[in-house]
Design a protein around this motif. Structure first.
Motif, PDB file in Angstrom:
ATOM      1  N   VAL A 190      -1.618  11.624  -1.713  1.00  0.00           N
ATOM      2  CA  VAL A 190      -0.702  12.264  -0.762  1.00  0.00           C
ATOM      3  C   VAL A 190       0.622  12.537  -1.464  1.00  0.00           C
ATOM      4  O   VAL A 190       1.240  11.628  -2.033  1.00  0.00           O
ATOM      5  CB  VAL A 190      -0.471  11.361   0.464  1.00  0.00           C
ATOM      6  N   THR A 213      -0.909   6.815  -3.993  1.00  0.00           N
ATOM      7  CA  THR A 213      -2.091   6.463  -4.786  1.00  0.00           C
ATOM      8  C   THR A 213      -3.356   7.099  -4.216  1.00  0.00           C
ATOM      9  O   THR A 213      -4.374   7.179  -4.910  1.00  0.00           O
ATOM     10  CB  THR A 213      -2.278   4.942  -4.850  1.00  0.00           C
ATOM     11  N   ALA A 214      -3.310   7.543  -2.969  1.00  0.00           N
ATOM     12  CA  ALA A 214      -4.452   8.202  -2.344  1.00  0.00           C
ATOM     13  C   ALA A 214      -4.362   9.716  -2.465  1.00  0.00           C
ATOM     14  O   ALA A 214      -5.135  10.445  -1.833  1.00  0.00           O
ATOM     15  CB  ALA A 214      -4.558   7.792  -0.879  1.00  0.00           C
ATOM     16  N   LYS A 225       0.855  -1.179   0.000  1.00  0.00           N
ATOM     17  CA  LYS A 225       0.000   0.000   0.000  1.00  0.00           C
ATOM     18  C   LYS A 225       0.892   1.230   0.000  1.00  0.00           C
ATOM     19  O   LYS A 225       1.925   1.244   0.671  1.00  0.00           O
ATOM     20  CB  LYS A 225      -0.906  -0.006   1.242  1.00  0.00           C
ATOM     21  N   HIS A 226       0.515   2.251  -0.740  1.00  0.00           N
ATOM     22  CA  HIS A 226       1.323   3.472  -0.804  1.00  0.00           C
ATOM     23  C   HIS A 226       0.400   4.681  -0.771  1.00  0.00           C
ATOM     24  O   HIS A 226      -0.586   4.737  -1.517  1.00  0.00           O
ATOM     25  CB  HIS A 226       2.190   3.482  -2.071  1.00  0.00           C
ATOM     26  N   HIS A 227       0.755   5.639   0.058  1.00  0.00           N
ATOM     27  CA  HIS A 227      -0.081   6.834   0.234  1.00  0.00           C
ATOM     28  C   HIS A 227      -0.182   7.680  -1.038  1.00  0.00           C
ATOM     29  O   HIS A 227      -1.128   8.434  -1.214  1.00  0.00           O
ATOM     30  CB  HIS A 227       0.468   7.686   1.387  1.00  0.00           C
TER      31      HIS A 227
END
Length: 205
Positions: A197, A194-195, A190-192
């Motif tokens: 950030v 992609t959201a 999971k990597h921020h």
């Protein structure tokens, strides 16, 4: 609130760990080789350079000198470079890249920058004062064929016995993986980013 452990459970744990210690001690005793390691940090996940700089701190804590050559990240001002500056000449830091390939958009320029960085690596590898060298994002330069892969792998394989080298970057070439003593692949879970950030000071640079 601490967990209550009865006497029988404590004794079973002690006996289990006692057996485990015998096995572990025997395994450790069987490892007798000491050598400079070729270490590769690769994979799509975050943390490849971060892990390398952790090793740099460990090496500095042991009183050994560290060299860093950055192949790509020339355009970024990073917190780690500022932090390592506090160690004075115990750390030799050379940022040789000119930024990511999609920023420069100039193949000739990118190849020239990689060749300058590799020349610096060879110069530093010949200096016996270094205990560890970090070749940050050399894997990227190799992926885009900025350098001759066979020549790079041969030179790294011919390093002096006591020199540890860490190579970072995604998409490590199979030939480099085969030549390495230790390879760690950072998996992306999971990597921020992609959201939405953005890259932040103290986390990404």
């Amino acid at each position: 609130m601490s967990k209550t452990v009865d006497g029988a459970a404590a004794e079973r744990h002690r006996a289990k760990m006692s057996k485990r210690k015998v096995v572990q001690d025997a395994e450790v005793a069987g490892k007798t080789i000491e050598k400079g390691l070729l270490i590769v940090h690769t994979g799509a996940g975050k943390g490849k350079s971060t892990a390398a700089f952790g090793l740099a701190l460990r090496m500095l804590g042991r009183g050994r000198r560290v060299g860093v050559v950055q192949f790509i990240k020339g355009a970024w001002h990073t917190g780690e470079r500022d932090a390592f500056a506090a160690f004075g000449d115990q750390v030799a830091w050379h940022t040789m890249g000119e930024g990511f390939t999609w920023e420069t958009q100039d193949l000739v320029r990118d190849i020239a920058a990689a060749e300058r960085a590799w020349a610096k690596v060879l110069e530093m590898m010949a200096d016996p004062s270094f205990g560890l060298m970090i070749l940050d994002e050399l894997n990227i330069a190799l992926r885009y064929d900025y350098l001759n892969l066979q020549a790079v792998v041969a030179a790294l394989g011919a390093r002096r016995p006591g020199l540890h080298i860490v190579v970072t970057g995604r998409n490590a070439k199979p030939e480099l993986v085969a030549a390495a003593d230790l390879v760690t692949e950072m998996a992306l879970v999971k990597h921020h980013f992609t959201a939405g950030v953005k890259a932040q000071a103290g986390i990404e640079f």
